[in-house]
Design an enzyme around this catalytic site. Structure first.
Site, short mmCIF file in Angstrom:
data_model
loop_
_atom_site.label_atom_id
_atom_site.label_comp_id
_atom_site.label_asym_id
_atom_site.label_seq_id
_atom_site.Cartn_x
_atom_site.Cartn_y
_atom_site.Cartn_z
N ASN A 7 -22.85 -50.25 28.80
CA ASN A 7 -23.18 -49.36 29.92
C ASN A 7 -24.17 -50.10 30.80
O ASN A 7 -25.34 -50.20 30.47
CB ASN A 7 -23.77 -48.06 29.35
CG ASN A 7 -24.09 -47.05 30.43
OD1 ASN A 7 -23.91 -47.32 31.62
ND2 ASN A 7 -24.57 -45.88 30.03
N ARG A 91 -18.55 -48.30 30.28
CA ARG A 91 -18.74 -47.05 31.00
C ARG A 91 -18.72 -47.39 32.50
O ARG A 91 -19.50 -48.24 32.95
CB ARG A 91 -20.08 -46.45 30.62
CG ARG A 91 -20.28 -45.16 31.30
CD ARG A 91 -21.59 -44.54 30.96
NE ARG A 91 -21.53 -43.16 31.37
CZ ARG A 91 -22.56 -42.34 31.39
NH1 ARG A 91 -23.71 -42.77 30.99
NH2 ARG A 91 -22.43 -41.12 31.80
N HIS A 180 -20.25 -36.87 33.81
CA HIS A 180 -20.42 -36.64 32.36
C HIS A 180 -19.06 -36.42 31.71
O HIS A 180 -18.94 -35.75 30.68
CB HIS A 180 -21.26 -35.37 32.05
CG HIS A 180 -22.70 -35.45 32.46
ND1 HIS A 180 -23.39 -34.37 32.95
CD2 HIS A 180 -23.58 -36.47 32.40
CE1 HIS A 180 -24.64 -34.72 33.20
NE2 HIS A 180 -24.77 -36.00 32.88
N ARG A 241 -32.86 -32.90 39.56
CA ARG A 241 -31.88 -32.61 40.62
C ARG A 241 -31.78 -31.10 40.84
O ARG A 241 -31.80 -30.32 39.89
CB ARG A 241 -30.48 -33.13 40.25
CG ARG A 241 -30.38 -34.63 40.18
CD ARG A 241 -28.90 -35.04 40.09
NE ARG A 241 -28.77 -36.40 39.65
CZ ARG A 241 -28.22 -36.76 38.48
NH1 ARG A 241 -27.72 -35.84 37.66
NH2 ARG A 241 -28.13 -38.02 38.15
N GLU A 385 -21.56 -40.33 23.66
CA GLU A 385 -20.74 -40.96 24.69
C GLU A 385 -20.26 -42.35 24.28
O GLU A 385 -19.16 -42.75 24.62
CB GLU A 385 -21.51 -41.00 26.01
CG GLU A 385 -21.72 -39.58 26.54
CD GLU A 385 -22.46 -39.51 27.85
OE1 GLU A 385 -21.85 -39.79 28.88
OE2 GLU A 385 -23.66 -39.19 27.84
#
Ligand code: AMP
Length: 399
Positions: A7, A91, A180, A241, A385
């Site tokens: 990643n 990723r 996601h 956020r 993940e």
């Protein structure tokens, strides 16, 4: 068989080497400050001491080589040589409208990742650099791109179109993509297995509540709606956020505060969410909970707004799917905060949903917290993940 999962961020590289025979992690680690003075590799091999290496790594090519070297190192390594790695799963943030599945990397795939630079300006360039660094270091090694947007690729136009002039969709591909996706895909599949649902007759909601937060509606294993949009800014209230707001707020506040649109969007991404709402108490729910327990009014209001938003989305997605069989909480907050699950579920009695507070407060790992007689299953399933990317990589390559 071992799969390496990478990643890459603009100045970082996270990795895990997973033995897919038993899905155990052989080693994981992180390279930080790539291209910046003070680069550092932290390598955590399973069953061995942690190893750190501090030396300048001017680019991702050097960082990838450092990771490969430490994986085969005599003392800190976990394999004898690179041929023990079957493939690399990467990723990748944004696959735009092109990919609704993971795919083996070729020149076309790299072109699409490049084409999507403006949709994922911080991540896609770094993701591509990581892929090219692996190609340079190990020319024979298969690379697979696992897109964070792919799971949302099954949405219908009614879910992904915005009510703005059609030309912006046609010219610039402005639509909901969702993010996601690797987590939502993994957790919805695990939910179907764990709750004993029939995949072809299943309605699942996954609430990924981490520092970033998003929620998805999954019918028969396919995503039909998800809360993040063109970018990860839309939807739930997050750590920093804002999630959903009236878009006119951008101009209104920009005029009052003499800010540019770019500065406003930065505020909505980095200074808002529970951090902004609580007037800077924290973006971390452990701090907010401590403040709430002391009776801090701003912390209480913030957590109430956060859980209310999650419950509203669950209501909306239940309507969109005309029912729900299971609701699953995952990610840092979803997995570790019983009071957040309680506060969300308090809104959902009308679904015939009941939770067992004893299980909710005490169980760890993967568990079912629905009470006897609940019409909807309520689960916690830890997201993973990296494992999801490794599984996808195997599937794409038919390994
Ligand atoms: P994630 O993005 O999934 O890593 O989630 C990060 C967030 O999860 C943190 O900002 C915390 O708010 C929350 N979190 C992580 N661990 C815990 C914990 N043990 N208890 C409560 N919240 C936690």
């Amino acid at each position: 068989m071992n799969i390496l999962v990478l990643n890459c961020g603009s100045s970082s590289l996270k990795y895990q080497l997973i033995n897919m025979d038993d899905e155990s992690v052989l080693a994981k680690g992180l390279v930080e400050r790539i291209g910046i003075e003070g680069s550092r590799l932290t390598h955590k091999p399973s069953g061995k001491d942690v190893y750190t290496e501090q030396r300048d790594m001017p680019d991702h090519n050097v960082a990838v080589k450092a990771v490969l070297n430490v994986l085969i190192d005599e003392k800190y390594g976990v394999i004898k040589d690179a041929s023990e790695i079957a493939a690399i799963g990467h990723r990748v943030l944004h696959g735009g409208k092109y990919y609704s599945d993971s795919i083996a990397v070729n020149e076309d795939v790299k072109r699409v990742i490049r084409e999507c630079f403006d949709l994922g300006p911080l991540h896609n360039p770094a993701n591509l650099i990581g892929i090219e660094a692996c190609e340079a270091a190990m020319p024979e090694m298969p690379n697979v791109a696992v897109f964070d947007t792919a799971f949302g690729g099954s949405m219908e136009p009614k879910a992904y179109l915005y009510a703005i002039p059609r030309e912006y969709y046609e010219k610039y591909s402005v639509r909901r993509y969702g993010f996601h996706g690797t987590s939502h895909s993994f957790v919805s599949k695990e939910t179907i297995k764990f709750a004993g649902l029939n995949k072809n007759n299943s309605k699942v909601i996954v609430a990924h509540l981490g520092n970033g937060a998003s929620i998805s509606a999954v019918v028969n294993g396919k995503c039909v709606d998800t809360s993040m949009g063109l970018t990860p800014l839309e939807g739930l209230i997050m750590g920093t956020r804002s999630g959903d707001i009236d878009p006119a707020i951008v101009e209104f506040v920009a005029n009052k505060e003499n800010l540019t649109i770019g500065e406003m969007i930065n505020i909505l991404n980095k200074k808002s969410g529970v951090y902004g709402m609580s007037n800077g108490i924290s973006s971390d729910f452990r701090d907010l909970k401590a403040a709430m327990d002391k009776g801090d009014k701003l912390a209480i209001e913030t957590i109430q707004a956060y859980t209310y938003r999650v419950a509203k989305y669950i209501g909306a997605y239940t309507a969109a799917m005309n029912g729900v069989d299971a609701i699953t909480f995952t990610a840092g907050v979803g997995e570790n905060s019983p009071y957040i699950r309680t506060m969300v579920c308090e809104y959902l009695g009308y679904l015939g949903l009941k939770i067992d507070e004893d299980i909710n407060n005490n169980a760890k790992g993967m568990f079912d917290l629905s009470a006897e007689g609940s019409k909807v299953k309520v689960l916690v399933i830890p997201t993973n993940e990296e494992l999801a990317i490794a599984r996808e990589t195997m599937q794409v390559l038919g390994l």
